[in-house]
Scaffold this motif. Structure first.
Motif, short mmCIF file in Angstrom:
data_model
loop_
_atom_site.label_atom_id
_atom_site.label_comp_id
_atom_site.label_asym_id
_atom_site.label_seq_id
_atom_site.Cartn_x
_atom_site.Cartn_y
_atom_site.Cartn_z
N LYS A 8 0.83 -1.20 0.00
CA LYS A 8 0.00 0.00 0.00
C LYS A 8 0.86 1.25 0.00
O LYS A 8 1.07 1.88 1.04
N PRO A 9 1.39 1.63 -1.15
CA PRO A 9 2.12 2.89 -1.20
C PRO A 9 1.16 4.05 -0.97
O PRO A 9 -0.02 3.97 -1.30
N LYS A 10 1.67 5.13 -0.40
CA LYS A 10 0.84 6.31 -0.23
C LYS A 10 0.55 6.90 -1.60
O LYS A 10 1.45 7.03 -2.43
N GLN A 27 5.52 14.09 2.17
CA GLN A 27 6.93 13.77 2.28
C GLN A 27 7.71 14.46 1.16
O GLN A 27 7.17 14.72 0.09
N LYS A 28 8.97 14.71 1.38
CA LYS A 28 9.79 15.32 0.34
C LYS A 28 10.11 14.29 -0.74
O LYS A 28 10.22 13.10 -0.48
N ALA A 29 10.25 14.78 -1.97
CA ALA A 29 10.27 13.90 -3.14
C ALA A 29 11.66 13.57 -3.64
O ALA A 29 12.57 14.41 -3.63
N GLN A 30 11.80 12.35 -4.12
CA GLN A 30 12.96 11.96 -4.92
C GLN A 30 12.82 12.48 -6.34
O GLN A 30 13.81 12.80 -7.00
N LEU A 31 11.57 12.56 -6.79
CA LEU A 31 11.31 13.02 -8.15
C LEU A 31 10.04 13.86 -8.17
O LEU A 31 9.01 13.47 -7.61
N ILE A 32 10.11 15.02 -8.80
CA ILE A 32 8.93 15.83 -9.09
C ILE A 32 8.75 15.84 -10.61
O ILE A 32 9.68 16.15 -11.35
N ASP A 205 13.46 4.61 -7.02
CA ASP A 205 13.38 3.21 -6.62
C ASP A 205 12.04 2.95 -5.94
O ASP A 205 11.33 3.90 -5.56
N VAL A 206 11.72 1.68 -5.74
CA VAL A 206 10.52 1.31 -4.99
C VAL A 206 10.56 1.98 -3.62
O VAL A 206 11.60 1.98 -2.94
N GLY A 207 9.46 2.58 -3.22
CA GLY A 207 9.38 3.24 -1.91
C GLY A 207 9.73 4.71 -1.94
O GLY A 207 9.47 5.42 -0.96
N LEU A 227 3.96 1.19 -9.68
CA LEU A 227 5.39 0.89 -9.49
C LEU A 227 5.81 0.88 -8.03
O LEU A 227 7.00 0.81 -7.73
N ASN A 228 4.84 0.97 -7.11
CA ASN A 228 5.12 0.93 -5.68
C ASN A 228 5.98 2.09 -5.20
O ASN A 228 6.83 1.95 -4.33
N ARG A 229 5.74 3.26 -5.79
CA ARG A 229 6.32 4.51 -5.28
C ARG A 229 5.22 5.26 -4.53
O ARG A 229 4.05 5.18 -4.89
N ASN A 230 5.61 5.98 -3.49
CA ASN A 230 4.66 6.86 -2.81
C ASN A 230 4.47 8.12 -3.66
O ASN A 230 5.42 8.59 -4.28
#
Length: 270
Positions: A8-10, A27-32, A205-207, A227-230
């Motif tokens: 259950k990704p957000k 949450q702060k992003a790895q990718l926008i 990546d995942v998460g 893809l199981n990213r939040n």
């Protein structure tokens, strides 16, 4: 017996403007990723047959003639957008290959101005813009008299350190197929799900967390969930928001024996 558990990704889409993001626990992003308004103003449908009733000039102009895609398509505040990005991207990490990235999908005429504005906000970009090639064009009027556009464009921005990049040991060219849109198109500038999945996989990546501040159809959040990213997104137009929420809620990513699969009654995505 085969073990299955739900992952259950957000995945949160807010019916609000991204400038109001402080109201929400993000949450702060790895990718926008942002498919920003093209600032076409009242010429949004200028080269499309939709300008005319039934697509025929002889029928006269349709209700789309001289209109915008949406209200923000002529006065999008790019400086405020970059301020949002600076606040919501993860801080630069100490490790190499872990830095966050920003992808802006845009029109050709926006490429050079965006690069200059990004510099003012402390962002660099790669030498080559992204070019998404299509075998069709929306510019159908007078197509027998001129060359028509069959590409869309994008830019990848980063700060001091090169961003995370999952190329799997293969070269990634700056041109890639745009692909065909899914049947349930709900937004005039919607991007194909498979294209968004490719970009998200390359830079996260995942998460990890993905944010789309101008979510439109919600396709970025949908791809992230698969893809199981939040993911988090903002969309101010109610009709787009409602349709996007409906599509997002119909997808449930699962894990079966450690392998990512997807159960959905919309498309066979993978």
């Amino acid at each position: 017996m085969e073990q299955k558990r739900n992952l259950k990704p957000k995945c949160e889409l807010y019916h609000d403007h991204f400038e109001n993001h402080k109201r929400y626990p993000i949450q702060k992003a790895q990718l926008i990723i942002a498919d920003i308004p093209y600032n076409l103003g009242n010429n949004a449908y200028a080269s499309n047959v939709s300008w005319y009733e039934g697509g025929e000039i002889a029928n006269g102009e349709s209700k789309l003639a001289g209109t915008q895609f949406f209200k923000t398509d002529k006065n999008f505040n790019i400086d405020n957008f970059f301020r949002f990005v600076k606040r919501l991207l993860k801080p630069e990490p100490k490790e190499i290959g872990k830095a966050p990235a920003l992808i802006i999908l845009c029109a050709f005429h926006q490429l050079a101005p965006l690069i200059e504005i990004a510099k003012e906000h402390g962002f660099k970009t790669f030498n080559h813009p992204l070019v998404f090639t299509k075998n069709y064009s929306a510019e159908v009027l007078k197509a027998n008299m001129r060359i028509v556009g069959a590409c869309e464009y994008g830019l990848v921005f980063y700060r001091d350190k090169l961003p995370k990049f999952n190329n799997g040991g293969k070269m990634v060219f700056n041109h890639m197929e745009f692909g065909r849109l899914e049947e349930n198109k709900i937004h005039p500038t919607q991007k194909p799900l498979e294209l968004l999945k490719k970009l998200i996989t390359l830079f996260t990546d995942v998460g990890d967390v993905v944010i789309d501040p101008v979510a439109g159809s919600g396709s970025t959040l949908l791809a992230s969930k698969i893809l199981n990213r939040n993911s988090y997104g903002f969309e101010i137009k109610r009709n787009f928001y409602k349709e996007a929420i409906k599509n997002i809620n119909e997808v449930e990513p699962t894990i079966v024996n450690g392998q990512k699969t997807v159960q959905t009654n919309i498309f066979d995505f993978l």
